[in-house]
Scaffold this motif. Sequence first.
Motif, PDB file in Angstrom:
ATOM      1  N   VAL A 122       0.843  -1.200   0.000  1.00 58.46           N
ATOM      2  CA  VAL A 122       0.000   0.000   0.000  1.00 58.46           C
ATOM      3  C   VAL A 122       0.876   1.247   0.000  1.00 58.46           C
ATOM      4  O   VAL A 122       1.714   1.434   0.897  1.00 58.46           O
ATOM      5  CB  VAL A 122      -0.936   0.022   1.228  1.00 58.46           C
ATOM      6  CG1 VAL A 122      -1.781   1.292   1.224  1.00 58.46           C
ATOM      7  CG2 VAL A 122      -1.834  -1.217   1.240  1.00 58.46           C
ATOM      8  N   GLU A 123       0.686   2.099  -0.993  1.00 62.79           N
ATOM      9  CA  GLU A 123       1.449   3.346  -1.056  1.00 62.79           C
ATOM     10  C   GLU A 123       1.045   4.257   0.104  1.00 62.79           C
ATOM     11  O   GLU A 123      -0.132   4.393   0.439  1.00 62.79           O
ATOM     12  CB  GLU A 123       1.186   4.058  -2.384  1.00 62.79           C
ATOM     13  CG  GLU A 123       2.032   5.299  -2.568  1.00 62.79           C
ATOM     14  CD  GLU A 123       1.802   5.962  -3.912  1.00 62.79           C
ATOM     15  OE1 GLU A 123       2.587   6.877  -4.257  1.00 62.79           O
ATOM     16  OE2 GLU A 123       0.834   5.576  -4.616  1.00 62.79           O
ATOM     17  N   GLY A 124       2.062   4.834   0.697  1.00 62.62           N
ATOM     18  CA  GLY A 124       1.807   5.749   1.804  1.00 62.62           C
ATOM     19  C   GLY A 124       1.915   5.095   3.165  1.00 62.62           C
ATOM     20  O   GLY A 124       1.917   5.787   4.182  1.00 62.62           O
ATOM     21  N   ASN A 125       2.021   3.766   3.225  1.00 65.24           N
ATOM     22  CA  ASN A 125       2.119   3.064   4.504  1.00 65.24           C
ATOM     23  C   ASN A 125       3.424   2.267   4.525  1.00 65.24           C
ATOM     24  O   ASN A 125       3.502   1.170   3.976  1.00 65.24           O
ATOM     25  CB  ASN A 125       0.927   2.128   4.694  1.00 65.24           C
ATOM     26  CG  ASN A 125       0.868   1.543   6.096  1.00 65.24           C
ATOM     27  OD1 ASN A 125       1.862   1.555   6.825  1.00 65.24           O
ATOM     28  ND2 ASN A 125      -0.300   1.018   6.467  1.00 65.24           N
ATOM     29  N   ARG A 160       6.128  -9.123 -14.057  1.00 62.09           N
ATOM     30  CA  ARG A 160       7.026  -8.039 -13.668  1.00 62.09           C
ATOM     31  C   ARG A 160       8.429  -8.313 -14.192  1.00 62.09           C
ATOM     32  O   ARG A 160       8.892  -9.455 -14.180  1.00 62.09           O
ATOM     33  CB  ARG A 160       7.070  -7.869 -12.142  1.00 62.09           C
ATOM     34  CG  ARG A 160       5.725  -7.582 -11.509  1.00 62.09           C
ATOM     35  CD  ARG A 160       4.989  -6.449 -12.184  1.00 62.09           C
ATOM     36  NE  ARG A 160       5.780  -5.211 -12.221  1.00 62.09           N
ATOM     37  CZ  ARG A 160       5.730  -4.336 -13.223  1.00 62.09           C
ATOM     38  NH1 ARG A 160       4.963  -4.558 -14.288  1.00 62.09           N
ATOM     39  NH2 ARG A 160       6.467  -3.241 -13.190  1.00 62.09           N
ATOM     40  N   PRO A 161       9.103  -7.281 -14.685  1.00 62.13           N
ATOM     41  CA  PRO A 161      10.424  -7.479 -15.295  1.00 62.13           C
ATOM     42  C   PRO A 161      11.508  -7.793 -14.271  1.00 62.13           C
ATOM     43  O   PRO A 161      11.389  -7.464 -13.088  1.00 62.13           O
ATOM     44  CB  PRO A 161      10.692  -6.128 -15.973  1.00 62.13           C
ATOM     45  CG  PRO A 161       9.922  -5.143 -15.153  1.00 62.13           C
ATOM     46  CD  PRO A 161       8.679  -5.873 -14.715  1.00 62.13           C
ATOM     47  N   LYS A 162      12.556  -8.424 -14.758  1.00 63.00           N
ATOM     48  CA  LYS A 162      13.729  -8.674 -13.922  1.00 63.00           C
ATOM     49  C   LYS A 162      14.548  -7.383 -13.852  1.00 63.00           C
ATOM     50  O   LYS A 162      14.993  -6.877 -14.871  1.00 63.00           O
ATOM     51  CB  LYS A 162      14.584  -9.788 -14.536  1.00 63.00           C
ATOM     52  CG  LYS A 162      13.847 -11.088 -14.804  1.00 63.00           C
ATOM     53  CD  LYS A 162      14.785 -12.106 -15.445  1.00 63.00           C
ATOM     54  CE  LYS A 162      14.021 -13.306 -15.989  1.00 63.00           C
ATOM     55  NZ  LYS A 162      13.283 -14.043 -14.983  1.00 63.00           N
ATOM     56  N   ASN A 220       4.263   0.582  -7.698  1.00 64.78           N
ATOM     57  CA  ASN A 220       5.210   0.819  -8.793  1.00 64.78           C
ATOM     58  C   ASN A 220       5.370  -0.418  -9.682  1.00 64.78           C
ATOM     59  O   ASN A 220       6.230  -0.426 -10.574  1.00 64.78           O
ATOM     60  CB  ASN A 220       6.588   1.219  -8.237  1.00 64.78           C
ATOM     61  CG  ASN A 220       6.572   2.596  -7.601  1.00 64.78           C
ATOM     62  OD1 ASN A 220       5.853   3.475  -8.067  1.00 64.78           O
ATOM     63  ND2 ASN A 220       7.353   2.779  -6.551  1.00 64.78           N
ATOM     64  N   GLU A 221       4.590  -1.436  -9.424  1.00 66.93           N
ATOM     65  CA  GLU A 221       4.673  -2.706 -10.158  1.00 66.93           C
ATOM     66  C   GLU A 221       3.343  -3.015 -10.840  1.00 66.93           C
ATOM     67  O   GLU A 221       2.897  -4.159 -10.876  1.00 66.93           O
ATOM     68  CB  GLU A 221       5.039  -3.842  -9.190  1.00 66.93           C
ATOM     69  CG  GLU A 221       6.294  -3.622  -8.368  1.00 66.93           C
ATOM     70  CD  GLU A 221       7.577  -3.755  -9.184  1.00 66.93           C
ATOM     71  OE1 GLU A 221       7.493  -4.164 -10.360  1.00 66.93           O
ATOM     72  OE2 GLU A 221       8.664  -3.461  -8.649  1.00 66.93           O
TER      73      GLU A 221
END
Length: 266
Positions: A61-64, A79-81, A91-92
């Motif tokens: 959670v963004e912000g926590n 998701r990329p390596k 961010n993913e």
Amino acid sequence: MITQLQYPERSKIIYPDDNGEPMSDNTEQFRLIVWIKENLELLFARVADVFVAGNLLWYPVEGNNKLAQAPDVLVAFGRPKRYRGSYQQWNEDNIPPQVVFEILSPGNRLTPMIQKFKFYERYGVEEYYLYNPEQVDLTIWQRRDQELEAVESADGWVSPRLGVRFQLSETALEIFGPNGAPFVSFVELAQLREQAELRAEEEQQRAEQEQQRAEQERQRAEQERQRAEQERQRAEQAETLLEQERSRSEALEARLREMGIDPNLL
């Protein structure tokens, strides 16, 4: 007068890369974490959008920056390596790790393990593997709708996400890739590579020996051909000499008859 609470800007919130806890409590736990993580890295080495990590903090959670867990091993599909100090889900593409592993140690306590389970269940884990090396016990949970439900039998289980099979012997957990090859340690992998290189060298030596034997056979065949050619030439020479001798004899007889001498009386 109403006082408004001031919250820090989200962009200024620091998400630590370290929670202060050790990666493992003992050599066996560390070995298992590295064993699983590295074999999964190898399994998905050619898949660009599968990220595998060990002991990486996951912030859902963004912000926590207080809400986080660091699975012993996590796998995030889609998701990329690349390098990450932590897995910040916003961010993913808001994709959570779908698969997580935890290896129990004597230092683990019930309450933190329950908190981990609830965290994984709440924030989107699809497959959760909990292994107790002391008891050789593997517990697996699989997501059903919004909950993680225990799999009835872990022995022989094939992961829907990973495609790997889990097998429990009397003494250890075994994991097999989709092609049936077992997960191996780095030392075992190096030994297998050395054995393969040794077999390749032996095969090369055998091929060179076969080539040498073939060359020797070719040379012997060439020598036999040359000897046969020499014998043929000698036979032709002998036949030529014999023919010349016969011609001279016939010419001599003819000359003697011309002289009125019967060569048969000589």
